[in-house]
Motif scaffolding. Structure first.
Motif, PDB file in Angstrom:
ATOM      1  N   THR A 165      40.692  38.173  45.132  1.00 45.39           N
ATOM      2  CA  THR A 165      41.486  39.235  44.512  1.00 45.39           C
ATOM      3  C   THR A 165      41.473  39.014  42.998  1.00 45.39           C
ATOM      4  OG1 THR A 165      43.453  37.879  44.922  1.00 45.39           O
ATOM      5  CG2 THR A 165      42.953  39.581  46.542  1.00 45.39           C
ATOM      6  N   THR A 166      42.491  39.482  42.302  1.00 49.55           N
ATOM      7  CA  THR A 166      42.501  39.348  40.849  1.00 49.55           C
ATOM      8  C   THR A 166      43.007  37.972  40.418  1.00 49.55           C
ATOM      9  OG1 THR A 166      44.764  40.132  40.569  1.00 49.55           O
ATOM     10  CG2 THR A 166      43.022  41.813  40.670  1.00 49.55           C
ATOM     11  N   VAL A 167      42.785  37.686  39.149  1.00 51.56           N
ATOM     12  CA  VAL A 167      43.304  36.444  38.562  1.00 51.56           C
ATOM     13  C   VAL A 167      44.826  36.386  38.738  1.00 51.56           C
ATOM     14  CG1 VAL A 167      43.626  35.191  36.403  1.00 51.56           C
ATOM     15  CG2 VAL A 167      41.427  36.288  36.889  1.00 51.56           C
ATOM     16  N   TYR A 168      45.488  37.487  38.431  1.00 48.14           N
ATOM     17  CA  TYR A 168      46.958  37.505  38.515  1.00 48.14           C
ATOM     18  C   TYR A 168      47.432  37.271  39.943  1.00 48.14           C
ATOM     19  CZ  TYR A 168      51.770  39.039  37.540  1.00 48.14           C
ATOM     20  OH  TYR A 168      53.140  39.105  37.404  1.00 48.14           O
ATOM     21  N   ASP A 169      46.770  37.889  40.918  1.00 47.41           N
ATOM     22  CA  ASP A 169      47.142  37.669  42.319  1.00 47.41           C
ATOM     23  C   ASP A 169      47.026  36.196  42.682  1.00 47.41           C
ATOM     24  OD1 ASP A 169      47.695  40.338  42.820  1.00 47.41           O
ATOM     25  OD2 ASP A 169      45.664  40.785  43.523  1.00 47.41           O
ATOM     26  N   ASN A 170      45.995  35.552  42.196  1.00 48.23           N
ATOM     27  CA  ASN A 170      45.825  34.131  42.492  1.00 48.23           C
ATOM     28  C   ASN A 170      46.918  33.288  41.850  1.00 48.23           C
ATOM     29  OD1 ASN A 170      43.188  33.060  43.951  1.00 48.23           O
ATOM     30  ND2 ASN A 170      42.686  35.018  42.971  1.00 48.23           N
ATOM     31  N   ILE A 171      47.306  33.633  40.633  1.00 47.03           N
ATOM     32  CA  ILE A 171      48.383  32.893  39.979  1.00 47.03           C
ATOM     33  C   ILE A 171      49.721  33.141  40.673  1.00 47.03           C
ATOM     34  CG2 ILE A 171      49.711  32.717  37.820  1.00 47.03           C
ATOM     35  CD1 ILE A 171      47.074  33.070  36.322  1.00 47.03           C
ATOM     36  N   LEU A 172      49.932  34.376  41.141  1.00 41.60           N
ATOM     37  CA  LEU A 172      51.167  34.684  41.858  1.00 41.60           C
ATOM     38  C   LEU A 172      51.312  33.867  43.132  1.00 41.60           C
ATOM     39  CD1 LEU A 172      51.475  38.580  41.539  1.00 41.60           C
ATOM     40  CD2 LEU A 172      52.925  36.842  40.460  1.00 41.60           C
ATOM     41  N   PHE A 173      50.203  33.384  43.668  1.00 39.83           N
ATOM     42  CA  PHE A 173      50.295  32.537  44.849  1.00 39.83           C
ATOM     43  C   PHE A 173      51.102  31.276  44.557  1.00 39.83           C
ATOM     44  CE2 PHE A 173      48.578  29.146  47.606  1.00 39.83           C
ATOM     45  CZ  PHE A 173      48.884  29.699  48.843  1.00 39.83           C
ATOM     46  N   ALA A 174      51.092  30.842  43.308  1.00 39.56           N
ATOM     47  CA  ALA A 174      51.882  29.664  42.918  1.00 39.56           C
ATOM     48  C   ALA A 174      53.368  29.983  42.808  1.00 39.56           C
ATOM     49  CB  ALA A 174      51.374  29.111  41.593  1.00 39.56           C
ATOM     50  N   GLY A 175      53.716  31.258  42.678  1.00 36.78           N
ATOM     51  CA  GLY A 175      55.114  31.677  42.575  1.00 36.78           C
ATOM     52  C   GLY A 175      55.179  33.152  42.269  1.00 36.78           C
TER      53      GLY A 175
END
Length: 243
Positions: free
Chosen positions: A99-109
Motif C-alpha cells: 500500500t502507500t508509505v503512510y499506510d505502512n507507517i500507520l501500522f505502527a500506530g
C-alpha cells in the motif's frame, strides 16, 4: 531516561535446539553488556548464532537458560508488544504492505498524523511528497528506508538490524550505513547490526563483536579489533578463513 550507561545486559544466555541426533547449542553461555546510544556490529561466520541472538533479544525466541535485562528489568517483565516497540527489529529484506508509505507507517500506530509521518520520512531522507505513493514503486533501498521510518514511529531505544544492506548495491549500502550512524547519534539509539563484512563494521565506526559457535570470542572498538584481532577465532574470521 538516562542518556548513557548500560541499557541491555545478556547474562549466561543459552539457546538449544533439537538437531538430527542431539540437542545443539546455538547460543552458548553468552554474556555481554550494551550501552545506550552506541553502535555494535555483530560479526562471525555462517551458523555462529548472530541472527539467533537478535531473535532472543526481541523475544521472537526464548532462551533455554540465562537472563536478558533491558533497562534494569528482566525481559519477561515486559509485555511482548511493549518490548518490541522499545526494541525494534529490521530484517534483511523489508517487509512492507503493498500500500502507500503512510499506510505502512500507520501500522505502527493509527493515530500518527501526516505531519508526524512526514517528520519520520525526513529522518530517513525520503521526501514527504512520497507519503501517499505505493511502496511497490520504490527501489529496495527506498523500501528499507520506509521500514526504518515505520520502526522509528515506535520511538525505540534499541534497533536490531539483521544484515539490512545485504540486498543493496554498494551505493545504496553506503547510504543506509550513513543513515544508521546519523540516527544513532541524533536519537541516542543503541544499534545492534549483524554483518558478515569487517569492512562494513569499520565504516559503522563503533564497537564490534565476533561470534563463533554461539560464543563471543572477541569484542572491542571496531577499527582496533579488525586491525589486530587477539583470539584465534577472531583472526581466522578476519582473515577470511571462516565463512
Amino acid at each position: 531516561m538516562n542518556n548513557s550507561g548500560m541499557l541491555l545486559s545478556l547474562q549466561n544466555l543459552v539457546r538449544t535446539v533439537n538437531g538430527s541426533h542431539e540437542e545443539k547449542r546455538i547460543i552458548d553461555n553468552l554474556s555481554f553488556e550494551f550501552d545506550r546510544g552506541q553502535i555494535y556490529t555483530i560479526m562471525g561466520p555462517s551458523g555462529a548464532g548472530k541472527s539467533s541472538l537478535l531473535r532472543l533479544i526481541n523475544r521472537l525466541d526464548e532462551p533455554s537458560s540465562g537472563e536478558i535485562i533491558f533497562d534494569h528489568k528482566h525481559q519477561n517483565e515486559y509485555e511482548p508488544t511493549e518490548l518490541r516497540r522499545r526494541i525494534g527489529f529490521l530484517f534483511q529484506v523489508p517487509h512492507l504492505f503493498p500500500t502507500t508509505v503512510y499506510d505502512n507507517i500507520l501500522f505502527a500506530g493509527n493515530t500518527i498524523s501526516e505531519d508526524e509521518a512526514s517528520v519520520l520520512l525526513d529522518w530517513v531522507h525520503l521526501d514527504s511528497s512520497k507519503l501517499h505513493e505505493p511502496v511497490i514503486n520504490f527501489s529496495v533501498g527506498e523500501q528499507q528506508r520506509v521500514a526504518i521510518a515505520r520502526l522509528l514511529a515506535h520511538k525505540p531505544e534499541i534497533i536490531l538490524l539483521d544484515e539490512p544492506t545485504a540486498a543493496l548495491d554498494p551505493a545504496r549500502t553506503g547510504a543506509i550505513e550513513q543513515l544508521i550512524v546519523e540516527l544513532s547519534k541524533e536519537l541516542n539509539l543503541t544499534v545492534l547490526m549483524v554483518t558478515h563484512s569487517p569492512n562494513q563494521a569499520k565504516r559503522m565506526n563503533g564497537n564490534s563483536i565476533i561470534m563463533v559457535d554461539g560464543r563471543i570470542v572477541e569484542s572491542g572498538n571496531s577499527n582496533e579489533l579488525i586491525a589486530n584481532p587477539q583470539s584465534e577465532g577472531g583472526r581466522k574470521f578476519i582473515a577470511g578463513e571462516m565463512q
